[in-house]
Design an enzyme around this catalytic site. Structure first.
Site, mmCIF file in Angstrom:
data_model
loop_
_atom_site.group_PDB
_atom_site.id
_atom_site.type_symbol
_atom_site.label_atom_id
_atom_site.label_comp_id
_atom_site.label_asym_id
_atom_site.label_seq_id
_atom_site.Cartn_x
_atom_site.Cartn_y
_atom_site.Cartn_z
ATOM 1 N N GLU A 112 -4.677 8.574 3.140
ATOM 2 C CA GLU A 112 -3.770 9.554 4.106
ATOM 3 C C GLU A 112 -3.551 8.862 5.128
ATOM 4 O O GLU A 112 -2.177 9.255 5.089
ATOM 5 C CB GLU A 112 -5.160 10.156 5.134
ATOM 6 N N GLU A 154 -7.349 -8.526 7.461
ATOM 7 C CA GLU A 154 -8.716 -8.316 6.397
ATOM 8 C C GLU A 154 -8.060 -6.931 6.787
ATOM 9 O O GLU A 154 -7.558 -6.262 7.329
ATOM 10 C CB GLU A 154 -9.520 -8.258 8.143
ATOM 11 N N LEU A 192 1.017 -0.565 0.112
ATOM 12 C CA LEU A 192 0.346 -0.211 0.592
ATOM 13 C C LEU A 192 0.970 1.412 -0.309
ATOM 14 O O LEU A 192 0.632 2.338 -0.566
ATOM 15 C CB LEU A 192 -0.549 0.348 0.722
ATOM 16 N N SER A 202 -8.896 -10.705 22.613
ATOM 17 C CA SER A 202 -9.731 -10.684 21.592
ATOM 18 C C SER A 202 -10.280 -11.914 20.957
ATOM 19 O O SER A 202 -11.167 -12.272 20.352
ATOM 20 C CB SER A 202 -9.771 -9.489 20.308
ATOM 21 N N ARG A 238 -2.300 -3.893 13.244
ATOM 22 C CA ARG A 238 -2.459 -4.509 14.106
ATOM 23 C C ARG A 238 -2.514 -6.081 14.142
ATOM 24 O O ARG A 238 -3.258 -6.061 13.500
ATOM 25 C CB ARG A 238 -3.835 -4.291 15.490
ATOM 26 N N GLU A 294 -17.343 5.306 18.182
ATOM 27 C CA GLU A 294 -18.834 4.517 18.086
ATOM 28 C C GLU A 294 -17.987 3.164 19.097
ATOM 29 O O GLU A 294 -19.110 2.519 19.835
ATOM 30 C CB GLU A 294 -19.253 4.023 17.237
ATOM 31 N N LYS A 329 -24.539 -1.591 8.685
ATOM 32 C CA LYS A 329 -24.309 -1.538 9.616
ATOM 33 C C LYS A 329 -25.927 -1.161 10.349
ATOM 34 O O LYS A 329 -25.640 0.070 9.738
ATOM 35 C CB LYS A 329 -23.687 -2.356 10.119
HETATM 36 P P1 0O2 Z 1 -11.424 -5.355 17.226
HETATM 37 O O1 0O2 Z 1 -12.244 -4.466 18.621
HETATM 38 O O2 0O2 Z 1 -11.934 -4.494 15.766
HETATM 39 O O3 0O2 Z 1 -10.687 -6.382 16.554
HETATM 40 P P2 0O2 Z 1 -16.226 -11.830 12.330
HETATM 41 O O4 0O2 Z 1 -15.267 -10.352 12.106
HETATM 42 O O5 0O2 Z 1 -16.758 -11.857 10.468
HETATM 43 O O6 0O2 Z 1 -16.544 -13.270 13.035
HETATM 44 P P3 0O2 Z 1 -18.266 -9.573 12.017
HETATM 45 O O7 0O2 Z 1 -19.247 -8.818 12.511
HETATM 46 O O8 0O2 Z 1 -19.223 -10.068 10.425
HETATM 47 O O9 0O2 Z 1 -17.535 -10.744 12.711
HETATM 48 O O10 0O2 Z 1 -17.156 -8.964 10.226
HETATM 49 P P4 0O2 Z 1 -17.445 -7.600 10.102
HETATM 50 O O11 0O2 Z 1 -18.357 -7.331 9.432
HETATM 51 O O12 0O2 Z 1 -16.324 -7.879 8.755
HETATM 52 O O13 0O2 Z 1 -16.529 -6.310 11.117
HETATM 53 C C1 0O2 Z 1 -15.405 -6.913 11.476
HETATM 54 C C2 0O2 Z 1 -14.651 -5.434 12.303
HETATM 55 O O14 0O2 Z 1 -15.292 -4.384 11.681
HETATM 56 C C3 0O2 Z 1 -14.743 -5.613 13.678
HETATM 57 O O15 0O2 Z 1 -13.829 -6.708 14.588
HETATM 58 C C4 0O2 Z 1 -14.431 -4.072 14.148
HETATM 59 O O16 0O2 Z 1 -13.152 -3.279 13.488
HETATM 60 C C5 0O2 Z 1 -15.441 -3.023 12.533
HETATM 61 N N1 0O2 Z 1 -16.734 -2.977 12.829
HETATM 62 C C6 0O2 Z 1 -17.927 -3.901 12.773
HETATM 63 N N2 0O2 Z 1 -19.410 -3.040 12.481
HETATM 64 C C7 0O2 Z 1 -18.838 -2.122 13.345
HETATM 65 C C8 0O2 Z 1 -19.323 -1.754 14.475
HETATM 66 O O17 0O2 Z 1 -21.064 -1.152 14.014
HETATM 67 N N3 0O2 Z 1 -18.778 -0.252 15.175
HETATM 68 C C9 0O2 Z 1 -17.742 0.022 14.586
HETATM 69 N N4 0O2 Z 1 -17.471 0.696 15.225
HETATM 70 N N5 0O2 Z 1 -17.041 -1.440 14.437
HETATM 71 C C10 0O2 Z 1 -17.190 -1.794 13.470
HETATM 72 P P5 0O2 Z 1 -13.877 -6.960 15.790
HETATM 73 O O18 0O2 Z 1 -13.468 -8.109 16.197
HETATM 74 O O19 0O2 Z 1 -16.004 -6.281 16.232
HETATM 75 O O20 0O2 Z 1 -13.512 -5.736 16.749
#
Ligand code: 0O2
Length: 212
Positions: free
Chosen positions: A49, A150, A32, A60, A54, A165, A123
Site C-alpha cells: 500500500e 530494520e 521494494l 532517540s 526514517r 497506541e 506483544k
Molecule cells: P520508534 O519510535 O519506532 O523508533 P530493540 O529495537 O531490539 O532494542 P525491541 O523492543 O526488542 O528493542 O525491538 P522490537 O520488538 O523489534 O521493536 C522495535 C520497534 O518496533 C519499536 O521501535 C517500535 O517501532 C515497534 N514497536 C515494538 N513494540 C511496540 C508496541 O508495543 N507499540 C508500538 N506502537 N510500536 C512497537 P522503538 O525504538 O521503540 O520506537
C-alpha cells in the site's frame, strides 16, 4: 580498483552515520518499489500500500543506548542500535506480509540477521507486525559498508493500531491507565479479526474472478 568490505563499526562520525544509513534506506526502498511495480505488471496487483522510512533521531538513539546501559558513542550506536535505519512496509493483507518477507529473504545481496514475528506472537501490548533485521551493502567510492536496516511489515489495520497506541503512550509518557491498556489489547484483537475476514473475502473474490 579493489573495494574493501567494511564493517559498520568503521563508521566514524555522525555525518557518516546519516550518509550510510540513508543510502541503505534508499537501497531497500528502491528494491521494494521495483518489486511492487513487477507485481503490478505480472499479477495486476500491488501487495504494498505504501512505504515509510526514517532515520532514528539522535535523541532517540541516545535514549535507547542509555536504556541498555551503553555510553553514547558512534561505535555503540552502530553496534547496539538496530533500527537507526527503519523502513515500514504497509500491506493490505496478512498474506502479502509473508510474501514480501520471502522476496526480501531471496535477494542475494540482503542478509537476514533476525526475524521477529509479532503477528504469530503479538506483544502483550497487542502490538502486531513482522520485523526483519537485515544487512545491505552500501557502495561508497572507496569501500562497501554492510549496513543494518530494520524492516517492519504490517497491514493497514496493524499500522492504524500501532500509530494510535504510540500516540497514547506518548501522551501518558508511558504510564497508560490499565483500562486504556486493556482496551488497546481488545482493539488489537478486533484488528486481527478484521484482517482475517478481509483476507478470506479477498480470496473468495479471487476464486470467483478466476472462474469467470
Ligand atoms: P520508534 O519510535 O519506532 O523508533 P530493540 O529495537 O531490539 O532494542 P525491541 O523492543 O526488542 O528493542 O525491538 P522490537 O520488538 O523489534 O521493536 C522495535 C520497534 O518496533 C519499536 O521501535 C517500535 O517501532 C515497534 N514497536 C515494538 N513494540 C511496540 C508496541 O508495543 N507499540 C508500538 N506502537 N510500536 C512497537 P522503538 O525504538 O521503540 O520506537
Amino acid at each position: 580498483m579493489e573495494m574493501n568490505i567494511n564493517r559498520e563499526s568503521d563508521i566514524n562520525n555522525w555525518e557518516e552515520v546519516i550518509l550510510i544509513y540513508n543510502a541503505a534506506l534508499k537501497q531497500i526502498s528502491t528494491k521494494l518499489a521495483i518489486l511492487n511495480d513487477e507485481f503490478q505488471q505480472v499479477h495486476k496487483y500491488n501487495p504494498i500500500e505504501h512505504i515509510k522510512s526514517r532515520i532514528k533521531t539522535s535523541g532517540s538513539i541516545v535514549k535507547k543506548l542509555k536504556k541498555h546501559g551503553y555510553e553514547s558513542t558512534i561505535p555503540n550506536m552502530v553496534q547496539y542500535v538496530n533500527d537507526i535505519a527503519g523502513i515500514r512496509v504497509i500491506c493490505s493483507f496478512t498474506s502479502d506480509i509473508y510474501q514480501i518477507a520471502d522476496i526480501i529473504r531471496a535477494q542475494s545481496d540482503i542478509k537476514v540477521i533476525s526475524v521477529k514475528d509479532y503477528i504469530v506472537n503479538p506483544k502483550p501490548s497487542g502490538y502486531m507486525s513482522y520485523h526483519m533485521l537485515v544487512k545491505v551493502p552500501v557502495y561508497l567510492s572507496d569501500r562497501i559498508v554492510d549496513t543494518k536496516v530494520e524492516i517492519q511489515i504490517r497491514t493497514v489495520a496493524m499500522d492504524f493500531w500501532a500509530s494510535l497506541e504510540h500516540k497514547i503512550n506518548y501522551k501518558f509518557e508511558g504510564n497508560v491507565p490499565d483500562r486504556i491498556k486493556s482496551e488497546l489489547v481488545a482493539c488489537s484483537r478486533i484488528a486481527a479479526k478484521l484482517d482475517k475476514k478481509m483476507l478470506l473475502l479477498n480470496e473468495e473474490i479471487q476464486t470467483i474472478s478466476s472462474e469467470e
